[in-house]
Write an enzyme that holds these catalytic residues in place. Structure first.
Site, PDB file in Angstrom:
ATOM      1  N   GLY A  30     -67.278 -40.728  85.934  1.00  0.00           N
ATOM      2  CA  GLY A  30     -67.607 -40.377  87.324  1.00  0.00           C
ATOM      3  C   GLY A  30     -66.796 -41.197  88.301  1.00  0.00           C
ATOM      4  O   GLY A  30     -65.806 -41.830  87.927  1.00  0.00           O
ATOM      5  N   ASN A  31     -67.188 -41.171  89.556  1.00  0.00           N
ATOM      6  CA  ASN A  31     -66.496 -41.994  90.560  1.00  0.00           C
ATOM      7  C   ASN A  31     -67.516 -42.469  91.591  1.00  0.00           C
ATOM      8  O   ASN A  31     -68.676 -42.086  91.547  1.00  0.00           O
ATOM      9  CB  ASN A  31     -65.349 -41.203  91.204  1.00  0.00           C
ATOM     10  CG  ASN A  31     -65.853 -39.976  91.931  1.00  0.00           C
ATOM     11  OD1 ASN A  31     -66.526 -40.079  92.951  1.00  0.00           O
ATOM     12  ND2 ASN A  31     -65.553 -38.797  91.371  1.00  0.00           N
TER      13      ASN A  31
END
Ligand code: CTP
Length: 424
Positions: free
Chosen positions: A224-225
């Site tokens: 993810g980020n």
């Protein structure tokens, strides 16, 4: 000094409106009153005429001896249409008491008497002071009608609780005291909120992506980020406040939602891409604020990968498709497309310009992710706006909602110019 137009509908509390008019005049304002035909059963025209020093009308078809002028104004040398002239001359329109019946008519935009016709033509702040029996006020129909008026920018005052005007009645529904009504009136003039005023982005369909995609490694883990979705949500809120019809494609965002906006939740880049492609063709503008993963695990596991027996793990990543670049084949003339560029330090503007061109964008919002006080989870942001063929714009640092307003303002002018060139 303000010109207060007073609309009186048929309730026992009409006698308090006389006192309101008297107080307002004592405080230096000028007042003209109009009445519904039923209200004259409670307080006659002569009382309001005596206090305001001006004629009182109960019908749009009645000739106004003052020609729509307030007591401080010159009578015009012709006979204007009274309900339009009074609406144009006043600074505020106060409907007090507003009965359940009048409130229902206002909610449905009816114009069957002088009081309701004025509300429909009035482009000044409107204050509605409900006064009625407890059960009528609490009835779902009245509650809904009041909500409708509020959603259109009309100030609806909360009635008081206590003894009601009719004998033996107690509950919620009392007209506010005349002095409180005057305070609320003066506040409404100062706020200047005009109901039904057209908004600058009325009719525009805007699609906004927000948040960060998650690409599964297995059924519990993901790549993810750090994007929180704050910037995208703020852009959506700012556009909705200007009247746009906004749809947000939200990738894993856990922020409060705006009732005026439609949200479509997605998780992965592939889901985001398919929703954006379907919605883009219905939109006039796209703001791609989401942080979309550039890579995803090639072969996500169905269950949970167990650590037993492993000393390490290699996850093979494969490239996702670039959503913005892929939209170029769907794009119609006049559609405005805005991207975001998250870059660190020196390379910021050069890289943002490259993305602006390679992704075929009208504008890119560049922000420097090497600055810890802005971006990602923070409430503030500082951006540079790059528009094809223009010098970079660098608005001052601000909260994400202030920055969102700047971005939406710039989009508004792009929509205008794009719309003009699409029509040529
Ligand atoms: N974007 C996209 N699809 C992707 C990746 C990004 O549509 N797969 C969009 C983002 O939503 C953003 C813009 O492209 O509006 C730029 O994203 P950014 O991550 O800054 O750039 P990248 O294209 O990923 O390029 P780089 O890896 O060089 O930073």
């Amino acid at each position: 000094m303000a010109r207060i137009l007073l609309g009186v509908s048929g309730g026992i509390a009409a006698y308090k409106s006389l006192e309101f008019a008297r107080l307002a005049i004592k405080a230096g304002h000028v007042v003209r009153a109009v009445q519904t035909p039923d209200s004259v059963n409670f307080v006659g025209k002569a009382s309001f005429e005596g206090i305001t020093g001006a004629p009182v009308l109960t019908s749009q078809f009645e000739r106004d001896p003052a020609g729509g002028a307030f007591p401080d104004q010159q009578r015009p040398d012709h006979d204007p249409i009274s309900h339009l002239e009074l609406a144009a001359n006043c600074d505020v329109y106060v409907i007090a008491p507003a009965t359940a019946n009048t409130i229902a008519k206002l909610a449905y935009g009816m114009a069957d008497n002088m009081v309701t016709a004025l509300a429909l033509s009035c482009r000044k702040p409107i204050v509605v002071a409900p006064a009625m029996n407890n059960d009528m006020y609490l009835n779902a129909a009245t509650r809904d009608n009041i909500e409708t008026l509020r959603s259109r920018g009309i100030t609806v005052l909360d009635p008081g609780t206590g003894e009601l005007a009719s004998k033996g009645e107690y509950g919620i529904g009392r007209l506010p005291e005349p002095s409180d009504l005057l305070t609320a009136t003066v506040r409404a003039i100062a706020r200047g909120e005009v109901p039904f005023a057209p908004k600058s982005l009325d009719g525009l369909k805007m699609l906004v992506t927000a948040g960060g995609t998650r690409e599964p490694i297995d059924s519990v883990r993901f790549v993810g980020n750090r994007s929180s979705g704050k910037m995208g949500f703020a852009v959506a809120d700012a556009a909705a406040a200007r009247g746009a019809e906004v749809t947000v494609v939200a990738a894993n965002v856990s922020l409060a939602r705006n009732a005026d906006i439609d949200y479509i939740d997605v998780s992965t880049a592939a889901e985001l891409e398919s929703v954006v492609r379907a919605e883009f063709v219905k939109s006039d503008a796209l703001v791609m604020a989401a942080a979309v993963a550039d890579f995803r695990p090639a072969d996500p596991e169905d269950g949970k990968i167990k650590k037993a027996g492993r000393t390490g793990m290699t996850v093979e990543l494969v490239a996702t498709s670039d959503v913005l670049s892929g939209l170029q084949d769907l794009r119609e003339p006049g559609q405005v497309v805005v991207g975001f560029a998250a870059e660190a330090g020196e390379a910021l503007l050069g890289e943002a310009r490259r993305k602006l061109e390679s992704k075929g964008l009208d504008m890119i919002v560049a922000n420097d992710i090497s600055e810890p006080s802005i971006g990602f989870e923070s409430d503030d942001n500082e951006i540079t706006l790059l528009v094809e063929g223009c010098e970079p714009e660098h608005p001052p640092r601000g909260t994400k909602s202030e920055i969102a307003n700047v971005i939406v303002g710039r989009i508004e002018s792009l929509v205008r110019t794009q719309g003009d060139s699409a029509r040529v």
